[in-house]
Design a protein around this motif. Structure first.
Motif, PDB file in Angstrom:
ATOM      1  N   THR A  96      34.845  13.917  50.186  1.00  0.00           N
ATOM      2  CA  THR A  96      35.447  13.586  48.895  1.00  0.00           C
ATOM      3  C   THR A  96      36.873  14.106  48.762  1.00  0.00           C
ATOM      4  N   GLU A  97      37.218  15.084  49.579  1.00  0.00           N
ATOM      5  CA  GLU A  97      38.577  15.636  49.584  1.00  0.00           C
ATOM      6  C   GLU A  97      39.349  15.194  50.831  1.00  0.00           C
ATOM      7  N   GLY A  98      38.816  14.192  51.548  1.00  0.00           N
ATOM      8  CA  GLY A  98      39.459  13.731  52.779  1.00  0.00           C
ATOM      9  C   GLY A  98      39.156  14.610  53.973  1.00  0.00           C
ATOM     10  N   GLY A  99      38.105  15.413  53.867  1.00  0.00           N
ATOM     11  CA  GLY A  99      37.763  16.374  54.906  1.00  0.00           C
ATOM     12  C   GLY A  99      37.017  15.779  56.083  1.00  0.00           C
ATOM     13  N   PHE A 100      36.509  16.660  56.928  1.00  0.00           N
ATOM     14  CA  PHE A 100      35.950  16.264  58.221  1.00  0.00           C
ATOM     15  C   PHE A 100      34.422  16.161  58.238  1.00  0.00           C
ATOM     16  N   GLU A 101      33.799  16.097  57.082  1.00  0.00           N
ATOM     17  CA  GLU A 101      32.349  16.007  56.974  1.00  0.00           C
ATOM     18  C   GLU A 101      31.782  14.859  57.825  1.00  0.00           C
ATOM     19  N   TYR A 102      32.334  13.677  57.669  1.00  0.00           N
ATOM     20  CA  TYR A 102      31.856  12.489  58.396  1.00  0.00           C
ATOM     21  C   TYR A 102      32.056  12.644  59.900  1.00  0.00           C
ATOM     22  N   ASN A 103      33.213  13.153  60.312  1.00  0.00           N
ATOM     23  CA  ASN A 103      33.482  13.381  61.735  1.00  0.00           C
ATOM     24  C   ASN A 103      32.477  14.356  62.319  1.00  0.00           C
ATOM     25  N   PHE A 104      32.169  15.406  61.566  1.00  0.00           N
ATOM     26  CA  PHE A 104      31.206  16.418  61.986  1.00  0.00           C
ATOM     27  C   PHE A 104      29.823  15.798  62.204  1.00  0.00           C
ATOM     28  N   ILE A 105      29.399  14.950  61.278  1.00  0.00           N
ATOM     29  CA  ILE A 105      28.090  14.299  61.400  1.00  0.00           C
ATOM     30  C   ILE A 105      28.059  13.382  62.621  1.00  0.00           C
ATOM     31  N   LEU A 106      29.120  12.637  62.851  1.00  0.00           N
ATOM     32  CA  LEU A 106      29.163  11.754  64.026  1.00  0.00           C
ATOM     33  C   LEU A 106      29.122  12.556  65.322  1.00  0.00           C
ATOM     34  N   ILE A 107      29.800  13.696  65.355  1.00  0.00           N
ATOM     35  CA  ILE A 107      29.745  14.569  66.535  1.00  0.00           C
ATOM     36  C   ILE A 107      28.315  15.049  66.749  1.00  0.00           C
ATOM     37  N   ALA A 108      27.656  15.484  65.681  1.00  0.00           N
ATOM     38  CA  ALA A 108      26.281  15.983  65.794  1.00  0.00           C
ATOM     39  C   ALA A 108      25.333  14.891  66.297  1.00  0.00           C
ATOM     40  N   VAL A 109      25.461  13.688  65.771  1.00  0.00           N
ATOM     41  CA  VAL A 109      24.585  12.586  66.191  1.00  0.00           C
ATOM     42  C   VAL A 109      24.851  12.225  67.652  1.00  0.00           C
ATOM     43  N   ALA A 110      26.121  12.082  68.027  1.00  0.00           N
ATOM     44  CA  ALA A 110      26.457  11.733  69.411  1.00  0.00           C
ATOM     45  C   ALA A 110      25.962  12.808  70.377  1.00  0.00           C
ATOM     46  N   LEU A 111      26.174  14.071  70.033  1.00  0.00           N
ATOM     47  CA  LEU A 111      25.730  15.168  70.886  1.00  0.00           C
ATOM     48  C   LEU A 111      24.201  15.202  70.965  1.00  0.00           C
ATOM     49  N   GLY A 112      23.549  15.023  69.819  1.00  0.00           N
ATOM     50  CA  GLY A 112      22.089  15.020  69.809  1.00  0.00           C
ATOM     51  C   GLY A 112      21.494  13.935  70.682  1.00  0.00           C
ATOM     52  N   VAL A 113      22.015  12.728  70.581  1.00  0.00           N
ATOM     53  CA  VAL A 113      21.512  11.627  71.415  1.00  0.00           C
ATOM     54  C   VAL A 113      21.827  11.884  72.885  1.00  0.00           C
ATOM     55  N   ALA A 114      23.006  12.432  73.168  1.00  0.00           N
ATOM     56  CA  ALA A 114      23.345  12.741  74.563  1.00  0.00           C
ATOM     57  C   ALA A 114      22.364  13.749  75.148  1.00  0.00           C
ATOM     58  N   LEU A 115      21.962  14.738  74.359  1.00  0.00           N
ATOM     59  CA  LEU A 115      21.035  15.758  74.847  1.00  0.00           C
ATOM     60  C   LEU A 115      19.604  15.235  74.960  1.00  0.00           C
ATOM     61  N   ILE A 116      19.200  14.386  74.027  1.00  0.00           N
ATOM     62  CA  ILE A 116      17.846  13.806  74.055  1.00  0.00           C
ATOM     63  C   ILE A 116      17.734  12.727  75.124  1.00  0.00           C
ATOM     64  N   GLY A 117      18.778  11.933  75.242  1.00  0.00           N
ATOM     65  CA  GLY A 117      18.759  10.761  76.114  1.00  0.00           C
ATOM     66  C   GLY A 117      18.648   9.512  75.269  1.00  0.00           C
ATOM     67  N   PRO A 118      18.924   8.358  75.869  1.00  0.00           N
ATOM     68  CA  PRO A 118      19.020   7.120  75.105  1.00  0.00           C
ATOM     69  C   PRO A 118      17.678   6.503  74.702  1.00  0.00           C
ATOM     70  N   GLY A 119      16.582   7.028  75.221  1.00  0.00           N
ATOM     71  CA  GLY A 119      15.290   6.386  74.983  1.00  0.00           C
ATOM     72  C   GLY A 119      15.060   5.294  76.017  1.00  0.00           C
ATOM     73  N   ASN A 120      14.013   4.523  75.839  1.00  0.00           N
ATOM     74  CA  ASN A 120      13.650   3.512  76.833  1.00  0.00           C
ATOM     75  C   ASN A 120      14.267   2.147  76.603  1.00  0.00           C
ATOM     76  N   TYR A 121      14.846   1.898  75.430  1.00  0.00           N
ATOM     77  CA  TYR A 121      15.478   0.608  75.170  1.00  0.00           C
ATOM     78  C   TYR A 121      16.946   0.686  75.549  1.00  0.00           C
ATOM     79  N   VAL A 122      17.216   0.401  76.815  1.00  0.00           N
ATOM     80  CA  VAL A 122      18.575   0.454  77.344  1.00  0.00           C
ATOM     81  C   VAL A 122      18.879  -0.837  78.069  1.00  0.00           C
ATOM     82  N   LEU A 123      20.181  -1.100  78.274  1.00  0.00           N
ATOM     83  CA  LEU A 123      20.596  -2.335  78.920  1.00  0.00           C
ATOM     84  C   LEU A 123      20.140  -2.401  80.378  1.00  0.00           C
ATOM     85  N   ILE A 124      20.210  -1.274  81.068  1.00  0.00           N
ATOM     86  CA  ILE A 124      19.836  -1.215  82.471  1.00  0.00           C
ATOM     87  C   ILE A 124      18.588  -0.340  82.581  1.00  0.00           C
ATOM     88  N   TYR A 125      17.615  -0.776  83.336  1.00  0.00           N
ATOM     89  CA  TYR A 125      16.356  -0.045  83.477  1.00  0.00           C
ATOM     90  C   TYR A 125      16.597   1.367  83.936  1.00  0.00           C
TER      91      TYR A 125
END
Length: 132
Positions: free
Chosen positions: A101-130
């Motif tokens: 709401t003040e133009g801060g980095f809240e959204y960027n922080f959440i995107l970093i957390a999601v990207a890092l979380g998925v990278a650590l967990i892995g993409p799951g079984n629905y991927v383009l290449i087996y």
């Protein structure tokens, strides 16, 4: 259900980043293209090589989003996304504090957390290449 959840997260984040990359690289979806984004970078203090930085940011977003959404080299796509978000925090949003709401980095922080979380967990079984 976990694989479906990861697919939804990957598609939402990855396709959005692909769109942002296309805005910077090609001027698609109402974007400024590399010249316009390079000029905007100049307005925030990045005077030298604005067009080059615009192209690099666009490539990181487009390629990172493509890899992340398809589940191919998800970890590398996540790294590209995280780099762009860290850059956005340091160049634009960090000085405004945390809250969006003040133009801060809240959204960027959440995107970093999601990207890092998925990278650590892995993409799951629905991927383009087996997965092996």
């Amino acid at each position: 259900m976990e694989d479906l959840g990861l697919l939804i997260i990957r598609l939402a984040i990855g396709l959005t980043f692909m769109g942002h990359g296309a805005q910077k690289l090609f001027g698609w979806f109402g974007g400024p293209g590399p010249v316009g984004f390079g000029e905007w970078l100049g307005t925030i203090g990045i005077k030298a090589g604005g067009k080059t930085w615009a192209i690099l940011a666009g490539l990181f977003e487009l390629v990172g989003g493509l890899l992340f959404s398809t589940g191919v080299l998800t970890w590398f796509g996540a790294i590209l996304i995280i780099i762009v978000m860290i850059d956005a925090i340091f160049t634009v949003h960090g000085k405004n504090g945390f809250w969006l709401t003040e133009g801060g980095f809240e959204y960027n922080f959440i995107l970093i957390a999601v990207a890092l979380g998925v990278a650590l967990i892995g993409p799951g079984n629905y991927v383009l290449i087996y997965k092996m």
